[in-house]
Design an enzyme around this catalytic site. Structure first.
Site, PDB file in Angstrom:
ATOM      1  N   GLU A  99      10.565  -3.032  -1.370  1.00  0.00           N
ATOM      2  CA  GLU A  99       9.118  -2.806  -1.451  1.00  0.00           C
ATOM      3  C   GLU A  99       8.718  -1.666  -0.519  1.00  0.00           C
ATOM      4  O   GLU A  99       9.353  -1.464   0.514  1.00  0.00           O
ATOM      5  CB  GLU A  99       8.381  -4.082  -1.006  1.00  0.00           C
ATOM      6  CG  GLU A  99       7.798  -4.906  -2.138  1.00  0.00           C
ATOM      7  CD  GLU A  99       6.550  -4.281  -2.766  1.00  0.00           C
ATOM      8  OE1 GLU A  99       6.372  -3.052  -2.700  1.00  0.00           O
ATOM      9  OE2 GLU A  99       5.749  -5.043  -3.315  1.00  0.00           O
ATOM     10  N   PHE A 152      -4.907   1.769   6.432  1.00  0.00           N
ATOM     11  CA  PHE A 152      -4.419   2.104   5.096  1.00  0.00           C
ATOM     12  C   PHE A 152      -3.629   3.397   5.184  1.00  0.00           C
ATOM     13  O   PHE A 152      -4.124   4.400   5.673  1.00  0.00           O
ATOM     14  CB  PHE A 152      -5.570   2.228   4.091  1.00  0.00           C
ATOM     15  CG  PHE A 152      -5.071   2.207   2.670  1.00  0.00           C
ATOM     16  CD1 PHE A 152      -4.883   1.010   2.000  1.00  0.00           C
ATOM     17  CD2 PHE A 152      -4.746   3.396   2.023  1.00  0.00           C
ATOM     18  CE1 PHE A 152      -4.384   0.980   0.698  1.00  0.00           C
ATOM     19  CE2 PHE A 152      -4.241   3.376   0.728  1.00  0.00           C
ATOM     20  CZ  PHE A 152      -4.067   2.166   0.068  1.00  0.00           C
ATOM     21  N   ARG A 165       1.557  10.398  -2.745  1.00  0.00           N
ATOM     22  CA  ARG A 165       2.914   9.839  -2.709  1.00  0.00           C
ATOM     23  C   ARG A 165       3.933  10.873  -2.231  1.00  0.00           C
ATOM     24  O   ARG A 165       4.973  10.536  -1.678  1.00  0.00           O
ATOM     25  CB  ARG A 165       3.347   9.370  -4.112  1.00  0.00           C
ATOM     26  CG  ARG A 165       2.561   8.188  -4.655  1.00  0.00           C
ATOM     27  CD  ARG A 165       3.267   7.642  -5.906  1.00  0.00           C
ATOM     28  NE  ARG A 165       2.403   6.808  -6.727  1.00  0.00           N
ATOM     29  CZ  ARG A 165       2.223   5.505  -6.553  1.00  0.00           C
ATOM     30  NH1 ARG A 165       2.815   4.881  -5.554  1.00  0.00           N
ATOM     31  NH2 ARG A 165       1.439   4.818  -7.352  1.00  0.00           N
TER      32      ARG A 165
HETATM   33  P1  IMP Z   1      -0.122  -7.034  -0.806  1.00  0.00           P
HETATM   34  O1  IMP Z   1      -0.025  -7.847  -2.052  1.00  0.00           O
HETATM   35  O2  IMP Z   1      -1.475  -7.176  -0.149  1.00  0.00           O
HETATM   36  O3  IMP Z   1       1.010  -7.300   0.167  1.00  0.00           O
HETATM   37  O4  IMP Z   1      -0.073  -5.503  -1.216  1.00  0.00           O
HETATM   38  C1  IMP Z   1       1.028  -4.998  -1.818  1.00  0.00           C
HETATM   39  C2  IMP Z   1       0.804  -3.648  -2.450  1.00  0.00           C
HETATM   40  O5  IMP Z   1      -0.466  -3.051  -2.117  1.00  0.00           O
HETATM   41  C3  IMP Z   1       1.834  -2.683  -1.936  1.00  0.00           C
HETATM   42  O6  IMP Z   1       3.047  -2.767  -2.669  1.00  0.00           O
HETATM   43  C4  IMP Z   1       1.148  -1.350  -2.110  1.00  0.00           C
HETATM   44  O7  IMP Z   1       1.304  -0.877  -3.431  1.00  0.00           O
HETATM   45  C5  IMP Z   1      -0.309  -1.675  -1.872  1.00  0.00           C
HETATM   46  N1  IMP Z   1      -0.682  -1.376  -0.463  1.00  0.00           N
HETATM   47  C6  IMP Z   1      -0.956  -2.242   0.524  1.00  0.00           C
HETATM   48  N2  IMP Z   1      -1.272  -1.624   1.673  1.00  0.00           N
HETATM   49  C7  IMP Z   1      -1.177  -0.301   1.407  1.00  0.00           C
HETATM   50  C8  IMP Z   1      -1.376   0.877   2.201  1.00  0.00           C
HETATM   51  O8  IMP Z   1      -1.690   0.871   3.405  1.00  0.00           O
HETATM   52  N3  IMP Z   1      -1.193   2.066   1.557  1.00  0.00           N
HETATM   53  C9  IMP Z   1      -0.828   2.162   0.249  1.00  0.00           C
HETATM   54  N4  IMP Z   1      -0.631   1.083  -0.536  1.00  0.00           N
HETATM   55  C10 IMP Z   1      -0.802  -0.132   0.033  1.00  0.00           C
HETATM   56 MG    MG Z   2       4.130  -1.295  -3.988  1.00  0.00          MG
END
Ligand code: IMP
Ligand code: MG
Length: 190
Positions: A99, A152, A165
């Site tokens: 991930e 973020f 990206r």
């Molecule tokens: P979660 O389900 O809240 O753990 O978020 C998972 C997904 O959200 C990650 O695989 C990313 O695609 C996106 N994400 C979470 N935080 C960030 C960040 O700080 N930058 C970019 N994408 C993020």
């Molecule tokens: Mg992701």
């Protein structure tokens, strides 16, 4: 020229390269004598995964999943939809989910449940980044590149509305409001 919305650099390219090498060596040692199936979560993990795989010396195969989690552009809800499933079966395989970032952990929790039900011989997680302050579920990836503060971030595969990206480092996204995006209607893809 640097985009105005890209702020402080949290992880420099050299540090990314060094840590990815270390993780590759650690995984190589841990999986000695076993075949590995790397499962990349599209799209964010692609950059990390392709670098990491070149530092893994045990026999390994690669497959991908794409998931969308409902929520806003910066917050996932934990309601996850599979956009692309794996091509291979997991039965009896040693699976390492790769991930880009574990934020709330809700996406990963869903993946662990879903893939765990397919009877892999073992299943672990390797995340480039974690945000410990945001974690909402009880899970701990076996391999973590860097723990970062509750900001973020973009770059090295991580996006905001599909942008950034391509940055070779991980940086804080400064001014989210200035990035023109369409509101996600059917969920945001990782
Ligand atoms: P979660 O389900 O809240 O753990 O978020 C998972 C997904 O959200 C990650 O695989 C990313 O695609 C996106 N994400 C979470 N935080 C960030 C960040 O700080 N930058 C970019 N994408 C993020
Ligand atoms: Mg992701």
């Amino acid at each position: 020229m640097r985009d105005a919305s890209v702020g402080e650099i949290l992880v420099q390219p050299d540090d990314l390269a060094r840590r990815v090498r270390e993780l590759g060596s650690q995984i190589t040692a841990d999986y000695e004598g076993r075949d590995l199936l790397l499962v990349g979560v599209l799209k964010g993990a692609v950059f990390f995964l392709s670098d990491l795989m070149r530092h893994i010396a045990v026999p390994c195969e690669l497959d991908f999943m794409a998931v969308a989690s409902y929520g806003s552009a910066t917050d996932s809800s934990g309601v996850v939809r599979i956009l692309k499933d794996l091509d291979v079966a997991l039965e009896g395989r040693h699976v390492l989910i790769v991930e880009d970032i574990v934020d709330s952990g809700l996406t990963l929790q869903y993946l662990l449940r879903n893939l765990g039900a397919r009877n892999p011989a073992s299943m672990e997680v390797c995340a480039l980044l974690t945000k410990p302050a945001r974690l909402k579920v009880d899970l701990e990836p076996r391999y973590v590149g860097f723990e970062i503060p509750n900001r973020f971030v973009v770059g090295y595969g991580l996006d905001y509305a599909e942008r950034f990206r391509n940055l070779p480092y991980v940086a804080v996204l400064e001014t989210q409001a200035e990035v023109p995006i369409q509101a996600p209607t059917r969920g945001a893809q990782s």
